[in-house]
Design an enzyme around this catalytic site. Sequence first.
Site, PDB file in Angstrom:
ATOM      1  N   GLU A  85       0.836  -1.200   0.000  1.00 15.45           N
ATOM      2  CA  GLU A  85       0.000   0.000   0.000  1.00 15.45           C
ATOM      3  C   GLU A  85       0.873   1.253   0.000  1.00 15.45           C
ATOM      4  O   GLU A  85       1.753   1.385   0.849  1.00 15.45           O
ATOM      5  CB  GLU A  85      -0.858   0.041   1.257  1.00 15.45           C
ATOM      6  CG  GLU A  85      -1.717  -1.168   1.460  1.00 15.45           C
ATOM      7  CD  GLU A  85      -2.354  -1.192   2.833  1.00 15.45           C
ATOM      8  OE1 GLU A  85      -3.352  -1.904   2.974  1.00 15.45           O
ATOM      9  OE2 GLU A  85      -1.873  -0.515   3.763  1.00 15.45           O
ATOM     10  N   CYS A  86       0.625   2.145  -0.906  1.00 15.03           N
ATOM     11  CA  CYS A  86       1.267   3.456  -0.954  1.00 15.03           C
ATOM     12  C   CYS A  86       2.785   3.345  -0.853  1.00 15.03           C
ATOM     13  O   CYS A  86       3.436   2.967  -1.812  1.00 15.03           O
ATOM     14  CB  CYS A  86       0.673   4.382   0.108  1.00 15.03           C
ATOM     15  SG  CYS A  86       0.923   6.136  -0.259  1.00 15.03           S
TER      16      CYS A  86
END
Length: 188
Positions: A85-86
């Site tokens: 994520e990210c």
Amino acid sequence: MEKTHHTLIARNAESFSFIYQENIDRLGNVSFFDPETDVPQLDGIDLLYLPGGYPEKHLEALVANEACRKAIREYAERGGKIVAECGGMMYLCRSIVSDEGEFPLCGVLPYSITARKADRKLSLGYRRFELDGKEYRGHEFHYTQFLGETPKSIVQVYDAKGNPVPTPVFRYKNVLASYTHLYSVHSS
């Protein structure tokens, strides 16, 4: 007897710090490693979870730990399951370009991210997408961008009002990666 799932989570004070406690609780049997200093033991784990954070602020330390980057790349190539994520997605990319130069990262995803001050642009909001019959929800908050054109997504991502947004979601082998911080991560 039910199989116990084991999840390995990247954690560092800033590089990989954004993780919902509910996700840790939901994953059950977890252990942690620091991508700046540790080499993860990936044998016998069911999921490698690379949460968000600010890897662009710690590029020298992340690049210096070449053994960690290599272990993660090899795990992905063997078909190991990864959710990124990210900041975790950024770490899986080919490189991050900053005002100080270009820094090679894991190379699992063939993209480069720009963290140069001149390229900063806020991307913020709730996100939703469907994949393989499951609905995923989360949020996006970052200033970094893809270097060049935004890569093609495997699904359309929507904001809280149902409007399409250009946030891409990637799948490579058993890797699921996006700028979206997911509210619900499962090891199975």
